[in-house]
Scaffold this motif. Sequence first.
Motif, PDB file in Angstrom:
ATOM      1  N   GLY A 258      75.283  40.221  25.274  1.00  0.00           N
ATOM      2  CA  GLY A 258      75.860  40.166  23.930  1.00  0.00           C
ATOM      3  C   GLY A 258      75.401  38.944  23.163  1.00  0.00           C
ATOM      4  N   THR A 259      75.663  38.961  21.872  1.00  0.00           N
ATOM      5  CA  THR A 259      75.307  37.855  20.990  1.00  0.00           C
ATOM      6  C   THR A 259      76.444  37.591  20.017  1.00  0.00           C
ATOM      7  OG1 THR A 259      74.237  39.369  19.431  1.00  0.00           O
ATOM      8  CG2 THR A 259      72.824  38.365  21.098  1.00  0.00           C
ATOM      9  N   GLY A 260      76.465  36.398  19.428  1.00  0.00           N
ATOM     10  CA  GLY A 260      77.491  36.060  18.458  1.00  0.00           C
ATOM     11  C   GLY A 260      78.149  34.743  18.810  1.00  0.00           C
ATOM     12  N   HIS A 322      75.110  47.725  31.314  1.00  0.00           N
ATOM     13  CA  HIS A 322      75.178  47.088  29.999  1.00  0.00           C
ATOM     14  C   HIS A 322      75.221  48.196  28.942  1.00  0.00           C
ATOM     15  CE1 HIS A 322      73.374  42.916  31.216  1.00  0.00           C
ATOM     16  NE2 HIS A 322      74.253  43.370  32.093  1.00  0.00           N
ATOM     17  N   VAL A 323      76.299  48.210  28.159  1.00  0.00           N
ATOM     18  CA  VAL A 323      76.500  49.252  27.157  1.00  0.00           C
ATOM     19  C   VAL A 323      76.378  48.640  25.764  1.00  0.00           C
ATOM     20  CG1 VAL A 323      78.113  50.933  26.203  1.00  0.00           C
ATOM     21  CG2 VAL A 323      77.991  50.603  28.675  1.00  0.00           C
ATOM     22  N   ALA A 324      75.375  49.084  25.006  1.00  0.00           N
ATOM     23  CA  ALA A 324      75.199  48.649  23.619  1.00  0.00           C
ATOM     24  C   ALA A 324      75.940  49.633  22.716  1.00  0.00           C
ATOM     25  CB  ALA A 324      73.719  48.596  23.266  1.00  0.00           C
ATOM     26  N   VAL A 325      76.916  49.126  21.955  1.00  0.00           N
ATOM     27  CA  VAL A 325      77.792  49.984  21.168  1.00  0.00           C
ATOM     28  C   VAL A 325      77.519  49.787  19.681  1.00  0.00           C
ATOM     29  CG1 VAL A 325      80.180  50.538  20.647  1.00  0.00           C
ATOM     30  CG2 VAL A 325      79.548  49.929  22.967  1.00  0.00           C
ATOM     31  N   GLU A 326      77.483  50.903  18.958  1.00  0.00           N
ATOM     32  CA  GLU A 326      77.258  50.883  17.512  1.00  0.00           C
ATOM     33  C   GLU A 326      78.339  51.711  16.838  1.00  0.00           C
ATOM     34  OE1 GLU A 326      73.972  52.475  14.220  1.00  0.00           O
ATOM     35  OE2 GLU A 326      73.630  52.765  16.387  1.00  0.00           O
ATOM     36  N   GLY A 327      78.769  51.230  15.648  1.00  0.00           N
ATOM     37  CA  GLY A 327      79.746  51.975  14.865  1.00  0.00           C
ATOM     38  C   GLY A 327      81.125  51.368  14.858  1.00  0.00           C
ATOM     39  N   LYS A 330      80.835  45.029  12.219  1.00  0.00           N
ATOM     40  CA  LYS A 330      80.008  43.864  12.523  1.00  0.00           C
ATOM     41  C   LYS A 330      80.608  42.973  13.602  1.00  0.00           C
ATOM     42  CE  LYS A 330      77.852  43.584   7.932  1.00  0.00           C
ATOM     43  NZ  LYS A 330      77.666  42.740   6.735  1.00  0.00           N
ATOM     44  N   ARG A 331      81.930  42.893  13.652  1.00  0.00           N
ATOM     45  CA  ARG A 331      82.555  42.024  14.651  1.00  0.00           C
ATOM     46  C   ARG A 331      82.364  42.553  16.071  1.00  0.00           C
ATOM     47  NH1 ARG A 331      88.450  40.154  12.211  1.00  0.00           N
ATOM     48  NH2 ARG A 331      87.693  38.341  11.051  1.00  0.00           N
ATOM     49  N   PHE A 332      82.416  43.858  16.226  1.00  0.00           N
ATOM     50  CA  PHE A 332      82.489  44.424  17.566  1.00  0.00           C
ATOM     51  C   PHE A 332      81.268  45.211  18.009  1.00  0.00           C
ATOM     52  CE2 PHE A 332      87.074  44.154  16.318  1.00  0.00           C
ATOM     53  CZ  PHE A 332      87.411  43.136  17.207  1.00  0.00           C
ATOM     54  N   ASP A 333      80.303  45.454  17.129  1.00  0.00           N
ATOM     55  CA  ASP A 333      79.042  46.053  17.585  1.00  0.00           C
ATOM     56  C   ASP A 333      78.318  45.023  18.440  1.00  0.00           C
ATOM     57  OD1 ASP A 333      79.531  48.363  16.242  1.00  0.00           O
ATOM     58  OD2 ASP A 333      77.950  48.155  14.757  1.00  0.00           O
ATOM     59  N   ASN A 334      78.132  45.330  19.722  1.00  0.00           N
ATOM     60  CA  ASN A 334      77.555  44.339  20.621  1.00  0.00           C
ATOM     61  C   ASN A 334      77.159  45.020  21.926  1.00  0.00           C
ATOM     62  OD1 ASN A 334      76.767  41.684  21.370  1.00  0.00           O
ATOM     63  ND2 ASN A 334      78.580  40.836  20.360  1.00  0.00           N
ATOM     64  N   THR A 335      76.688  44.225  22.864  1.00  0.00           N
ATOM     65  CA  THR A 335      76.377  44.730  24.197  1.00  0.00           C
ATOM     66  C   THR A 335      77.453  44.247  25.157  1.00  0.00           C
ATOM     67  OG1 THR A 335      73.998  44.715  23.761  1.00  0.00           O
ATOM     68  CG2 THR A 335      74.683  44.802  26.057  1.00  0.00           C
ATOM     69  N   TYR A 336      78.046  45.187  25.886  1.00  0.00           N
ATOM     70  CA  TYR A 336      79.172  44.915  26.767  1.00  0.00           C
ATOM     71  C   TYR A 336      78.797  45.185  28.224  1.00  0.00           C
ATOM     72  CZ  TYR A 336      82.036  45.029  22.488  1.00  0.00           C
ATOM     73  OH  TYR A 336      82.566  44.785  21.249  1.00  0.00           O
ATOM     74  N   TYR A 337      79.516  44.527  29.133  1.00  0.00           N
ATOM     75  CA  TYR A 337      79.322  44.701  30.568  1.00  0.00           C
ATOM     76  C   TYR A 337      80.470  45.550  31.099  1.00  0.00           C
ATOM     77  CZ  TYR A 337      78.733  43.362  35.525  1.00  0.00           C
ATOM     78  OH  TYR A 337      78.549  43.360  36.885  1.00  0.00           O
ATOM     79  N   VAL A 338      80.181  46.662  31.757  1.00  0.00           N
ATOM     80  CA  VAL A 338      81.209  47.578  32.245  1.00  0.00           C
ATOM     81  C   VAL A 338      81.862  46.994  33.494  1.00  0.00           C
ATOM     82  CG1 VAL A 338      81.693  49.887  33.146  1.00  0.00           C
ATOM     83  CG2 VAL A 338      80.034  49.592  31.293  1.00  0.00           C
ATOM     84  N   THR A 339      83.197  46.872  33.472  1.00  0.00           N
ATOM     85  CA  THR A 339      83.952  46.330  34.598  1.00  0.00           C
ATOM     86  C   THR A 339      84.759  47.401  35.328  1.00  0.00           C
ATOM     87  OG1 THR A 339      85.813  45.778  33.136  1.00  0.00           O
ATOM     88  CG2 THR A 339      84.155  44.062  33.533  1.00  0.00           C
ATOM     89  N   GLN A 340      85.021  48.531  34.664  1.00  0.00           N
ATOM     90  CA  GLN A 340      85.708  49.656  35.279  1.00  0.00           C
ATOM     91  C   GLN A 340      85.131  50.943  34.713  1.00  0.00           C
ATOM     92  OE1 GLN A 340      90.088  49.614  35.414  1.00  0.00           O
ATOM     93  NE2 GLN A 340      90.046  47.455  34.838  1.00  0.00           N
ATOM     94  N   GLU A 358      83.473  44.336  28.821  1.00  0.00           N
ATOM     95  CA  GLU A 358      83.832  43.056  28.237  1.00  0.00           C
ATOM     96  C   GLU A 358      82.614  42.345  27.669  1.00  0.00           C
ATOM     97  OE1 GLU A 358      85.673  41.063  31.545  1.00  0.00           O
ATOM     98  OE2 GLU A 358      83.752  40.340  32.334  1.00  0.00           O
ATOM     99  N   CYS A 359      82.892  41.446  26.743  1.00  0.00           N
ATOM    100  CA  CYS A 359      81.840  40.665  26.093  1.00  0.00           C
ATOM    101  C   CYS A 359      82.407  39.306  25.717  1.00  0.00           C
ATOM    102  CB  CYS A 359      81.321  41.400  24.850  1.00  0.00           C
ATOM    103  SG  CYS A 359      79.996  40.547  23.974  1.00  0.00           S
ATOM    104  N   ALA A 360      81.596  38.262  25.845  1.00  0.00           N
ATOM    105  CA  ALA A 360      82.069  36.903  25.559  1.00  0.00           C
ATOM    106  C   ALA A 360      81.902  36.533  24.094  1.00  0.00           C
ATOM    107  CB  ALA A 360      81.292  35.899  26.423  1.00  0.00           C
ATOM    108  N   PHE A 361      81.332  37.430  23.292  1.00  0.00           N
ATOM    109  CA  PHE A 361      80.940  37.070  21.935  1.00  0.00           C
ATOM    110  C   PHE A 361      81.568  37.982  20.877  1.00  0.00           C
ATOM    111  CE2 PHE A 361      77.485  36.229  24.900  1.00  0.00           C
ATOM    112  CZ  PHE A 361      77.307  34.863  24.745  1.00  0.00           C
TER     113      PHE A 361
END
Length: 365
Positions: A258-260, A322-327, A330-340, A358-361
């Motif tokens: 993720g980025t941000g 790693h799941v890249a989500v769109e839609g 701007k705050r929440f479009d990011n790449t997330y790490y699947v934990t469950q 989850e994402c740290a950014f």
Amino acid sequence: IEEQPVTAEQEIGKSAVYSAQPTLRVDGAEAPNARELLTAMEMHEQEGGLSRVELRLTNVLTKGDGSATLAFDNKTFDFGKSLIVYGGDETGPMEIFRGLITGIESVFPEHSAPEFVVLAEDELQRARFHRRTRYHEDGTLRNLASAMAETAELNTGALPESETGGQMQFNESDLAFLRRVMARHDVDAQASGGELQCAVRQDVRRADVSLKLHSQLRRARVIADLAHQVTEVTVSGWDAAQGQKVKAQSKGERLGPGTGTPGGKIFKDAFGDRKEHLSHMAVATSAEARAVAAAAFDQRARGFVTLHGEAEGNPRIRVGTHVAVEGLGKRFDNTYYVTQARHCYSLAAGYKTEFTAECAFLGTV
């Protein structure tokens, strides 16, 4: 944040209309009548390992003379047998579960056909049977994980080399002890393909999946929460060999994909500094103190933004993907790490995948 190129969703089937009924293998062979009578499947997995699956089958079989009998009143599904479940497009299914049958259930409703239920856990279930109290000599995570793999009758795959120092297992199962020590060093442990695989979270990238809201991503709920964010973590202990105090601090090293703007920075801008000292963590060397402090900070930081999603059934969405989500804006479009992840199939709803990531950014507006 910088604009990121959007990666198109990958097709999950080879045709517009495809069958995603799970494929089952019991002791390496297709179970008689299971394909025709399977009505539902649920597979759950999470960080720390020990995934589990539940299969539901109609327990009625019509005989040649027109009479009926119980379809699974035999040892087709028996305790201790190996079970492998494949999901996704039937023309190219992917393994989503491998384990051992640990439970069977028969259900006899009043107004519908009997059901047969199969319960199974992955190979790490052997590591939770016995509680032990013992001291593990100084060594590496590799040595510790190898010992746990032997207990679970697993081969060893990827294993980290980090030093652990002496570790006391006190009235814990091998699985609980493995999870605790690995988490202390920010390492995730999973049973996969007959192997115990342990890797530092930063190095885990099981697959890359792109999802777009109202396309393959059916629905989503996402929250950014500062409640557990800090700006620094410190750890201290005593090095008995050197006769001196050891201390380390961390402001973040491995925050994941993720980025941000990270949560610690947002917390500081909103509320000021918040430092946390881990007084309950016993450390004996400077290297161990640094590792524990970094792991504690990074684990908190990565939990800043949590995504709960439901997607079209996709066997590539697993813990570590790693799941890249769109839609999502701007705050929440990011790449997330699947934990469950929870893979579900039923005759009524078809195949879907529910997941937590989850994402740290957080992105900027």
